[in-house]
Structure formats: structure tokens, C-alpha cells
Design a protein around this motif. Sequence first.
Motif, PDB file in Angstrom:
ATOM      1  N   ARG A 107     -40.436  19.041  23.676  1.00 46.53           N
ATOM      2  CA  ARG A 107     -41.196  19.825  24.648  1.00 46.53           C
ATOM      3  C   ARG A 107     -40.421  20.055  25.946  1.00 46.53           C
ATOM      4  NH1 ARG A 107     -46.535  20.259  24.081  1.00 46.53           N
ATOM      5  NH2 ARG A 107     -46.141  21.933  25.588  1.00 46.53           N
ATOM      6  N   TYR A 108     -39.450  19.204  26.218  1.00 46.41           N
ATOM      7  CA  TYR A 108     -38.698  19.314  27.472  1.00 46.41           C
ATOM      8  C   TYR A 108     -37.325  18.693  27.268  1.00 46.41           C
ATOM      9  CZ  TYR A 108     -37.351  18.401  32.358  1.00 46.41           C
ATOM     10  OH  TYR A 108     -36.686  18.335  33.563  1.00 46.41           O
ATOM     11  N   LEU A 109     -36.333  19.282  27.942  1.00 44.24           N
ATOM     12  CA  LEU A 109     -34.956  18.808  27.793  1.00 44.24           C
ATOM     13  C   LEU A 109     -34.224  18.998  29.120  1.00 44.24           C
ATOM     14  CD1 LEU A 109     -32.791  17.844  25.706  1.00 44.24           C
ATOM     15  CD2 LEU A 109     -32.287  20.243  25.299  1.00 44.24           C
ATOM     16  N   HIS A 110     -33.539  17.943  29.567  1.00 41.25           N
ATOM     17  CA  HIS A 110     -32.768  18.032  30.801  1.00 41.25           C
ATOM     18  C   HIS A 110     -31.510  17.183  30.674  1.00 41.25           C
ATOM     19  CE1 HIS A 110     -31.891  18.251  35.120  1.00 41.25           C
ATOM     20  NE2 HIS A 110     -31.634  16.959  35.058  1.00 41.25           N
ATOM     21  N   GLU A 111     -30.378  17.724  31.108  1.00 42.93           N
ATOM     22  CA  GLU A 111     -29.130  16.972  31.130  1.00 42.93           C
ATOM     23  C   GLU A 111     -28.635  16.862  32.568  1.00 42.93           C
ATOM     24  OE1 GLU A 111     -26.459  17.301  27.400  1.00 42.93           O
ATOM     25  OE2 GLU A 111     -27.127  19.348  27.778  1.00 42.93           O
ATOM     26  N   GLY A 112     -28.091  15.694  32.899  1.00 38.93           N
ATOM     27  CA  GLY A 112     -27.553  15.486  34.237  1.00 38.93           C
ATOM     28  C   GLY A 112     -28.494  14.698  35.123  1.00 38.93           C
ATOM     29  N   VAL A 113     -28.150  14.663  36.413  1.00 40.16           N
ATOM     30  CA  VAL A 113     -28.930  13.910  37.393  1.00 40.16           C
ATOM     31  C   VAL A 113     -30.291  14.574  37.604  1.00 40.16           C
ATOM     32  CG1 VAL A 113     -29.030  13.145  39.797  1.00 40.16           C
ATOM     33  CG2 VAL A 113     -26.863  13.055  38.544  1.00 40.16           C
ATOM     34  N   ILE A 114     -31.331  13.766  37.692  1.00 38.52           N
ATOM     35  CA  ILE A 114     -32.672  14.281  37.994  1.00 38.52           C
ATOM     36  C   ILE A 114     -32.738  14.541  39.493  1.00 38.52           C
ATOM     37  CG2 ILE A 114     -35.142  13.767  37.987  1.00 38.52           C
ATOM     38  CD1 ILE A 114     -34.540  11.835  35.621  1.00 38.52           C
ATOM     39  N   LYS A 115     -32.805  15.797  39.876  1.00 37.60           N
ATOM     40  CA  LYS A 115     -32.798  16.157  41.295  1.00 37.60           C
ATOM     41  C   LYS A 115     -34.197  16.442  41.831  1.00 37.60           C
ATOM     42  CE  LYS A 115     -28.075  17.958  41.175  1.00 37.60           C
ATOM     43  NZ  LYS A 115     -27.186  19.128  41.419  1.00 37.60           N
ATOM     44  N   ASP A 116     -35.091  16.896  40.954  1.00 39.72           N
ATOM     45  CA  ASP A 116     -36.447  17.247  41.375  1.00 39.72           C
ATOM     46  C   ASP A 116     -37.432  16.329  40.660  1.00 39.72           C
ATOM     47  OD1 ASP A 116     -38.801  18.391  42.201  1.00 39.72           O
ATOM     48  OD2 ASP A 116     -38.476  20.337  41.254  1.00 39.72           O
ATOM     49  N   PHE A 117     -37.623  15.141  41.213  1.00 37.41           N
ATOM     50  CA  PHE A 117     -38.515  14.172  40.564  1.00 37.41           C
ATOM     51  C   PHE A 117     -39.951  14.684  40.527  1.00 37.41           C
ATOM     52  CE2 PHE A 117     -41.532  10.691  40.627  1.00 37.41           C
ATOM     53  CZ  PHE A 117     -41.116   9.935  39.548  1.00 37.41           C
ATOM     54  N   ASP A 118     -40.426  15.231  41.623  1.00 40.30           N
ATOM     55  CA  ASP A 118     -41.809  15.718  41.669  1.00 40.30           C
ATOM     56  C   ASP A 118     -42.021  16.833  40.651  1.00 40.30           C
ATOM     57  OD1 ASP A 118     -42.429  13.922  43.668  1.00 40.30           O
ATOM     58  OD2 ASP A 118     -42.046  15.357  45.293  1.00 40.30           O
ATOM     59  N   GLY A 119     -41.009  17.702  40.507  1.00 40.54           N
ATOM     60  CA  GLY A 119     -41.113  18.766  39.521  1.00 40.54           C
ATOM     61  C   GLY A 119     -41.158  18.221  38.100  1.00 40.54           C
ATOM     62  N   LEU A 120     -40.359  17.182  37.834  1.00 41.54           N
ATOM     63  CA  LEU A 120     -40.374  16.543  36.513  1.00 41.54           C
ATOM     64  C   LEU A 120     -41.734  15.929  36.238  1.00 41.54           C
ATOM     65  CD1 LEU A 120     -39.108  15.337  33.943  1.00 41.54           C
ATOM     66  CD2 LEU A 120     -38.273  13.438  35.366  1.00 41.54           C
ATOM     67  N   LEU A 121     -42.287  15.225  37.212  1.00 39.85           N
ATOM     68  CA  LEU A 121     -43.586  14.591  37.026  1.00 39.85           C
ATOM     69  C   LEU A 121     -44.668  15.634  36.767  1.00 39.85           C
ATOM     70  CD1 LEU A 121     -45.301  12.043  37.022  1.00 39.85           C
ATOM     71  CD2 LEU A 121     -45.482  12.243  39.519  1.00 39.85           C
ATOM     72  N   GLU A 122     -44.630  16.733  37.489  1.00 45.99           N
ATOM     73  CA  GLU A 122     -45.620  17.788  37.273  1.00 45.99           C
ATOM     74  C   GLU A 122     -45.465  18.404  35.884  1.00 45.99           C
ATOM     75  OE1 GLU A 122     -48.881  19.920  37.705  1.00 45.99           O
ATOM     76  OE2 GLU A 122     -48.176  18.366  39.088  1.00 45.99           O
ATOM     77  N   THR A 123     -44.210  18.563  35.433  1.00 48.06           N
ATOM     78  CA  THR A 123     -43.968  19.075  34.086  1.00 48.06           C
ATOM     79  C   THR A 123     -44.580  18.141  33.042  1.00 48.06           C
ATOM     80  OG1 THR A 123     -41.928  20.210  34.715  1.00 48.06           O
ATOM     81  CG2 THR A 123     -42.185  19.642  32.384  1.00 48.06           C
ATOM     82  N   ILE A 124     -44.398  16.845  33.224  1.00 44.85           N
ATOM     83  CA  ILE A 124     -44.967  15.868  32.309  1.00 44.85           C
ATOM     84  C   ILE A 124     -46.497  15.961  32.296  1.00 44.85           C
ATOM     85  CG2 ILE A 124     -45.285  13.382  31.882  1.00 44.85           C
ATOM     86  CD1 ILE A 124     -42.393  13.039  32.968  1.00 44.85           C
ATOM     87  N   ARG A 125     -47.080  16.086  33.471  1.00 45.98           N
ATOM     88  CA  ARG A 125     -48.535  16.213  33.547  1.00 45.98           C
ATOM     89  C   ARG A 125     -49.015  17.482  32.859  1.00 45.98           C
ATOM     90  NH1 ARG A 125     -50.738  12.338  36.741  1.00 45.98           N
ATOM     91  NH2 ARG A 125     -49.464  11.378  38.392  1.00 45.98           N
ATOM     92  N   ASP A 126     -48.285  18.578  33.040  1.00 46.25           N
ATOM     93  CA  ASP A 126     -48.649  19.845  32.401  1.00 46.25           C
ATOM     94  C   ASP A 126     -48.594  19.721  30.876  1.00 46.25           C
ATOM     95  OD1 ASP A 126     -49.106  21.125  34.789  1.00 46.25           O
ATOM     96  OD2 ASP A 126     -47.142  22.095  34.870  1.00 46.25           O
ATOM     97  N   ILE A 127     -47.528  19.131  30.376  1.00 48.23           N
ATOM     98  CA  ILE A 127     -47.388  18.962  28.923  1.00 48.23           C
ATOM     99  C   ILE A 127     -48.507  18.058  28.402  1.00 48.23           C
ATOM    100  CG2 ILE A 127     -45.938  17.990  27.086  1.00 48.23           C
ATOM    101  CD1 ILE A 127     -43.491  18.759  28.777  1.00 48.23           C
ATOM    102  N   HIS A 128     -48.830  17.022  29.160  1.00 46.92           N
ATOM    103  CA  HIS A 128     -49.875  16.087  28.734  1.00 46.92           C
ATOM    104  C   HIS A 128     -51.245  16.762  28.701  1.00 46.92           C
ATOM    105  CE1 HIS A 128     -52.839  12.765  29.534  1.00 46.92           C
ATOM    106  NE2 HIS A 128     -52.196  12.283  28.511  1.00 46.92           N
ATOM    107  N   ARG A 129     -51.492  17.695  29.616  1.00 52.26           N
ATOM    108  CA  ARG A 129     -52.781  18.367  29.653  1.00 52.26           C
ATOM    109  C   ARG A 129     -52.970  19.360  28.511  1.00 52.26           C
ATOM    110  NH1 ARG A 129     -52.188  18.103  35.561  1.00 52.26           N
ATOM    111  NH2 ARG A 129     -50.874  19.968  35.504  1.00 52.26           N
ATOM    112  N   GLN A 130     -51.891  19.786  27.895  1.00 55.67           N
ATOM    113  CA  GLN A 130     -51.978  20.808  26.843  1.00 55.67           C
ATOM    114  C   GLN A 130     -52.525  20.238  25.537  1.00 55.67           C
ATOM    115  OE1 GLN A 130     -48.065  22.599  26.603  1.00 55.67           O
ATOM    116  NE2 GLN A 130     -48.058  23.061  28.800  1.00 55.67           N
TER     117      GLN A 130
END
Length: 212
Positions: free
Chosen positions: A189-212
Amino acid sequence: MCFHAAHRIMFHNIVRKGNDMKRMRFVLPVMLAFLCVFPGGHTVSAQTELEVEKMRVGKTYPEILLGALPGADAGEYLGMADAETVVLQQIPARLVIIDVLNVFCPDCHKNIPKLNRLYNIIQNDADLKSDIRVIAIAAGNDEKQIRMFADQYGIRFPIFADPEDAVYYRLGAVGPPGLIITESAGKVRYLHEGVIKDFDGLLETIRDIHRQ
């Protein structure tokens, strides 16, 4: 991108033999460039590269054996306390967040505090905690290296040893560092390589995927 233990040994051997500073000024950049070309940590043959199917969002990967449980706490956390070995698709969770790391990877070290924070947020959110599990795959690392790494950062989520990169390649050679979010059946559902620069954006993405 980062390098593994075998490349570190090769690097230090070259440094010890390099008495000519002019030669070393040439060798060091070349070696560092070489070590960063192969994020999996081992020298990859052209044939192996052709056989690795890159991971992508929407892809469902085949059954992946992660190996033995890395401790009793891991079995309890994953809901698989009686399992001798863990198959990724058999983890009883709606979503599995997979961190692909290597303990000698500087960018992986940068990501760990963020992953610890993510793990804690999930564990303190009743809805997320019931449906999401966080694990890591240590590409190219053995159990001793992992224990030292986990102790250094106070990591509480399970880290599976992958000394021969078998799981790493099955997951499409993502990272390290790499982050994969999958459904229980193995759909990405999601893929990212490298340093996590936008933690809040990642968390919101996780919440969005979880709500689906």
C-alpha cells in the motif's frame, strides 16, 4: 544509500594498505561510490539484478518466510507466540509496516528514532494498535549485530535477521533504508526509500490507509 559489513571490511583493508596519500585520494571516493551503488550490501551479479522484481505500490508479493521469532516478546507482540518460524503473510494484522535496514547504514540510524516514535504512537492508539504491527528486516546483519543495534536505540519492535539478504531480495531490494506498508495478504500500500523527512505526512498516510 548504505553499505554492509563485508564492504566495510574491504574498505578498511584498502585504507590500511594505502600508504601513498595521492593514491588514497583517488581510491577512497571510488570505494565509497562503489559501496553506495549496492544498497543490499553484497556485490550483486548482473544475473541476480535481473532476477529481482522491484517492489511497487499495488503489487502483491509471494509468501515470504521471515525466519525464527527474534525473542519471546516478538511472538507476543505479533500474536504468534507458538510459531517456530514467521511467514509475513501469516502475521495476524490488517497492516504490517516493514522497515528495511542495515545496522551499518547511516541513513538507517537517522530513521530509527522516527520509527520508535511511530511504534509508540501506534501502541498508544487503541484503533491502530489492534490492526497494525511494525517489524524490521536487517538486510545483511546477524543476530549479534541486531542486538547491539536494538540496545543502542531502545528498539521495541521485532527485528528479523537477514544475513544472506534472502528476505531483502524477496521484498524487491527496497532500501536500505526502506519502508513498506502491506496488507495482511501481502499487497503493498505504501513504499518509501531513504530518510523519512516528513514524519507527520507518513503518520497521516498510515491513518488514511487504516481508515480504508
